[in-house]
Design an enzyme around this catalytic site. Structure first.
Site, PDB file in Angstrom:
ATOM      1  N   TYR A  10       0.834  -1.216   0.000  1.00 41.97           N
ATOM      2  CA  TYR A  10       0.000   0.000   0.000  1.00 41.97           C
ATOM      3  C   TYR A  10       0.860   1.253   0.000  1.00 41.97           C
ATOM      4  CZ  TYR A  10      -4.073  -2.834   0.751  1.00 41.97           C
ATOM      5  OH  TYR A  10      -5.075  -3.752   0.571  1.00 41.97           O
ATOM      6  N   HIS A 219      -4.097   8.567  17.044  1.00 43.22           N
ATOM      7  CA  HIS A 219      -5.295   8.222  16.270  1.00 43.22           C
ATOM      8  C   HIS A 219      -6.050   7.077  16.950  1.00 43.22           C
ATOM      9  CE1 HIS A 219      -2.857   9.851  12.612  1.00 43.22           C
ATOM     10  NE2 HIS A 219      -3.248  10.799  13.446  1.00 43.22           N
ATOM     11  N   TYR A 259      -3.378  21.243  25.461  1.00 44.33           N
ATOM     12  CA  TYR A 259      -3.210  20.004  26.244  1.00 44.33           C
ATOM     13  C   TYR A 259      -2.342  18.954  25.548  1.00 44.33           C
ATOM     14  CZ  TYR A 259      -7.205  21.959  28.722  1.00 44.33           C
ATOM     15  OH  TYR A 259      -8.036  22.788  29.419  1.00 44.33           O
ATOM     16  N   CYS A 270     -10.909  21.374  38.012  1.00 42.71           N
ATOM     17  CA  CYS A 270     -11.913  20.753  37.132  1.00 42.71           C
ATOM     18  C   CYS A 270     -11.509  19.397  36.563  1.00 42.71           C
ATOM     19  CB  CYS A 270     -12.232  21.691  35.976  1.00 42.71           C
ATOM     20  SG  CYS A 270     -13.015  23.204  36.548  1.00 42.71           S
ATOM     21  N   LYS A 326      -1.427  26.432  37.641  1.00 51.64           N
ATOM     22  CA  LYS A 326      -1.104  27.222  36.453  1.00 51.64           C
ATOM     23  C   LYS A 326      -0.427  28.500  36.902  1.00 51.64           C
ATOM     24  CE  LYS A 326      -4.680  26.162  33.135  1.00 51.64           C
ATOM     25  NZ  LYS A 326      -6.022  26.542  32.772  1.00 51.64           N
TER      26      LYS A 326
HETATM   27  P1  NAD Z   1       2.903  -4.433   2.699  1.00 53.57           P
HETATM   28  O1  NAD Z   1       3.219  -5.624   3.510  1.00 53.57           O
HETATM   29  O2  NAD Z   1       1.557  -4.289   2.047  1.00 53.57           O
HETATM   30  O3  NAD Z   1       3.970  -4.295   1.531  1.00 53.57           O
HETATM   31  C1  NAD Z   1       5.335  -4.514   1.705  1.00 53.57           C
HETATM   32  C2  NAD Z   1       5.919  -4.984   0.368  1.00 53.57           C
HETATM   33  O4  NAD Z   1       7.326  -5.051   0.473  1.00 53.57           O
HETATM   34  C3  NAD Z   1       5.439  -6.366  -0.039  1.00 53.57           C
HETATM   35  O5  NAD Z   1       4.897  -6.305  -1.357  1.00 53.57           O
HETATM   36  C4  NAD Z   1       6.723  -7.210  -0.015  1.00 53.57           C
HETATM   37  O6  NAD Z   1       6.723  -8.232  -1.003  1.00 53.57           O
HETATM   38  C5  NAD Z   1       7.760  -6.161  -0.291  1.00 53.57           C
HETATM   39  N1  NAD Z   1       9.126  -6.508   0.108  1.00 53.57           N
HETATM   40  C6  NAD Z   1       9.527  -7.171   1.221  1.00 53.57           C
HETATM   41  N2  NAD Z   1      10.872  -7.273   1.235  1.00 53.57           N
HETATM   42  C7  NAD Z   1      11.332  -6.661   0.123  1.00 53.57           C
HETATM   43  C8  NAD Z   1      12.625  -6.413  -0.406  1.00 53.57           C
HETATM   44  N3  NAD Z   1      13.739  -6.849   0.192  1.00 53.57           N
HETATM   45  N4  NAD Z   1      12.713  -5.740  -1.575  1.00 53.57           N
HETATM   46  C9  NAD Z   1      11.619  -5.307  -2.205  1.00 53.57           C
HETATM   47  N5  NAD Z   1      10.358  -5.510  -1.754  1.00 53.57           N
HETATM   48  C10 NAD Z   1      10.221  -6.169  -0.599  1.00 53.57           C
HETATM   49  O7  NAD Z   1       3.196  -3.194   3.624  1.00 53.57           O
HETATM   50  P2  NAD Z   1       2.532  -1.717   3.576  1.00 53.57           P
HETATM   51  O8  NAD Z   1       1.169  -1.743   4.163  1.00 53.57           O
HETATM   52  O9  NAD Z   1       2.736  -1.125   2.228  1.00 53.57           O
HETATM   53  O10 NAD Z   1       3.454  -0.989   4.629  1.00 53.57           O
HETATM   54  C11 NAD Z   1       4.830  -0.790   4.354  1.00 53.57           C
HETATM   55  C12 NAD Z   1       5.407   0.094   5.437  1.00 53.57           C
HETATM   56  O11 NAD Z   1       4.783   1.387   5.392  1.00 53.57           O
HETATM   57  C13 NAD Z   1       5.135  -0.428   6.860  1.00 53.57           C
HETATM   58  O12 NAD Z   1       6.235  -0.082   7.674  1.00 53.57           O
HETATM   59  C14 NAD Z   1       3.914   0.334   7.303  1.00 53.57           C
HETATM   60  O13 NAD Z   1       3.835   0.434   8.703  1.00 53.57           O
HETATM   61  C15 NAD Z   1       4.168   1.682   6.643  1.00 53.57           C
HETATM   62  N6  NAD Z   1       2.947   2.442   6.360  1.00 53.57           N
HETATM   63  C16 NAD Z   1       1.871   1.828   5.843  1.00 53.57           C
HETATM   64  C17 NAD Z   1       0.724   2.565   5.559  1.00 53.57           C
HETATM   65  C18 NAD Z   1      -0.494   1.888   5.000  1.00 53.57           C
HETATM   66  O14 NAD Z   1      -1.489   2.587   4.822  1.00 53.57           O
HETATM   67  N7  NAD Z   1      -0.460   0.611   4.702  1.00 53.57           N
HETATM   68  C19 NAD Z   1       0.705   3.937   5.816  1.00 53.57           C
HETATM   69  C20 NAD Z   1       1.854   4.537   6.314  1.00 53.57           C
HETATM   70  C21 NAD Z   1       2.983   3.786   6.593  1.00 53.57           C
END
Ligand code: NAD
Length: 439
Positions: A10, A219, A259, A270, A326
């Site tokens: 994603y 969140h 806050y 309060c 305060k």
């Molecule tokens: P995901 O598991 O959907 O995708 C990770 C991808 O990385 C997979 O397709 C996997 O095959 C690939 N991968 C693994 N090892 C690899 C390598 N050595 N070389 C190339 N590709 C490789 O993960 P995601 O949901 O996209 O999240 C990725 C990171 O982003 C996480 O740390 C997550 O916390 C962060 N993040 C995600 C979102 C979200 O909305 N999903 C938002 C912000 C941050």
């Protein structure tokens, strides 16, 4: 710029497609060949509104392609974005193996591929990683695999998009936060994200790593807060959708920075009273509100943290500079500073208090009775000047920002200065023995 994006999940896929739509030359890399095949066919490997169209347009225009060949992607790339997964174990420990493998691959690719025309490359972590990961894992891993003399820098740039609105979030980020101590990397990454209407902040790497966790924890807390409020009031014929809609209209105290500054415990006439009343309502109605209950416990820990720090220091003479809950008020009811003094007195510490606003003779009503119950000898503990309070003190606990207090601390700091306000300024923060309650 030529940009390599490692990990086409994603986060990575949205970044790759959006940057390609801005005209950058983007190469997506994933260990899963089926993902790169889909992208090259103009389709998205993940379902996300608007992403298919962006991908197919970018592939057709030649600004986006995907591969499993990291060398091809890294060859001549100005920036390599690491967007691989960072799953957590059941206990919450973050599994960083994907990050380590990806960074090792990048280091190896630096051996066999050419740098970009501007001569330096930036490795940017976008995956969510615990503070310290860039310094303790990413840098050493790159150093192990990259060739000697290779010019590259490292940054942490957290990704703030949400699934379901990832594309629109990417184009309208709240800000761009670049964690790096390398000015050139900072300016290259800022250039990559310059097309967005968002402020750019360049901060320490650990700050950027921590920020993402703080955001997601907040969140999650917001969701549980709204749900606890609703769970309590639903049995009382109250529609909490209306309560929370109105709640959110208050952008002065509720949806605002109010806050949200780290510092000392909450108190006053309060907040503790009304929170306890709300928890009482929950108890008599057999409703569990674990998060709101824990808020009181958490507040007590904020006070005991300071007590523990003073005990660890060893000195017995404590100057408390600022007593009311305060500044510029003499309301002492449930002032955490009063509770702190009461606790220290109970442990046999000698306390001297400086607070020019507090005059015991003028305290009346519940304010007076509260102080009498907690600090019956307040008059004897108060000093007329900050100098008197600091004379012979081993420790100063400071909430007052009074210029006299600041000047006295800079001139004659006691061995330990406990700052519980975070607003004393750099002069005090530089004195030996300074300790910030949460920084
Ligand atoms: P995901 O598991 O959907 O995708 C990770 C991808 O990385 C997979 O397709 C996997 O095959 C690939 N991968 C693994 N090892 C690899 C390598 N050595 N070389 C190339 N590709 C490789 O993960 P995601 O949901 O996209 O999240 C990725 C990171 O982003 C996480 O740390 C997550 O916390 C962060 N993040 C995600 C979102 C979200 O909305 N999903 C938002 C912000 C941050």
């Amino acid at each position: 710029m030529k940009v390599a994006v490692l990990g086409l999940g994603y986060a990575g896929m949205v970044s790759a497609a959006c940057l390609a739509s801005k005209g950058h030359d983007v190469w997506g890399v994933d260990v899963d060949a089926s993902k790169s095949r889909l992208v090259n066919d103009g389709a998205s490997p993940v379902v996300e509104p608007g992403l298919d169209v962006l991908i197919s347009d970018a592939v057709r225009r030649g600004t986006l392609r995907a591969t499993t060949d990291i060398d091809a992607a890294v060859d001549g790339a100005d920036i390599v974005l690491v967007c691989v997964g960072t799953p957590a174990t059941d206990h919450g420990r973050v599994d960083l193996r994907q990050v380590e493998a990806a960074v090792s691959d990048i280091g190896r690719a630096f051996r066999t591929t050419a740098p970009p025309p501007r001569g330096r490359r930036s490795v940017v972590i976008r995956s969510t990683v615990p503070p310290g990961t860039v310094e303790e894992l990413v840098r050493p891993t790159l150093a192990r695999f990259a060739p000697a003399g290779c010019s590259y820098g490292v940054a942490m740039v957290p990704e703030f998009l949400r699934e379901g609105s990832g594309v629109s979030d990417f184009f309208a980020p709240p800000f761009t936060v670049i964690g790096t101590d390398d000015a050139l990397v900072g300016s290259d990454v800022a250039e990559l994200f310059s097309g967005f209407d968002a402020r750019v902040h360049i901060v320490a790497t650990r700050t950027a790593e921590a920020l993402k966790y703080a955001c997601n924890a907040f969140h999650a807390t917001k969701v549980s807060f709204a749900n606890e409020i609703a769970r309590l009031f639903r049995g009382m014929g109250i529609d909490s959708r209306v309560v929370m809609e109105l709640f959110c209209e208050d952008d002065q105290l509720n949806i605002s920075p109010a806050y949200l500054r780290p510092g000392f415990a909450f108190g006053g006439s309060c907040l503790p009273k009304d929170l306890r009343a709300l928890l009482y309502l929950a108890r008599v109605n057999s409703v569990d509100l674990p998060m709101l209950s824990a808020t009181l416990e958490s507040n007590e820990i904020t006070i005991s943290d300071v007590v523990d720090r003073i005990i660890a220091h060893g000195g017995r003479n404590v100057a408390v500079l600022g007593l009311s809950f305060k500044m510029e008020t003499d309301d002492l009811r449930e002032s955490p500073n009063v509770i702190l003094c009461e606790t220290l007195l109970g442990k046999g510490y000698n306390i001297r208090i400086y607070d020019p606003i507090v005059k015991p003779a003028r305290l009346i009503g519940t304010n007076q009775s509260y102080v009498e119950s907690k600090l019956s000898h307040l008059q004897r503990l108060l000093t007329d000047s900050v100098g008197d309070a600091l004379a012979g003190a081993d420790v100063a606990v400071v909430s007052s920002r009074d210029p006299l207090v600041v000047a006295a601390l800079v001139a004659t700091p006691p061995p330990l200065v406990v700052d519980i306000s975070g607003r004393l300024g750099p002069q005090v923060e530089r004195v030996p023995g300074y300790w910030g309650i949460g920084w």
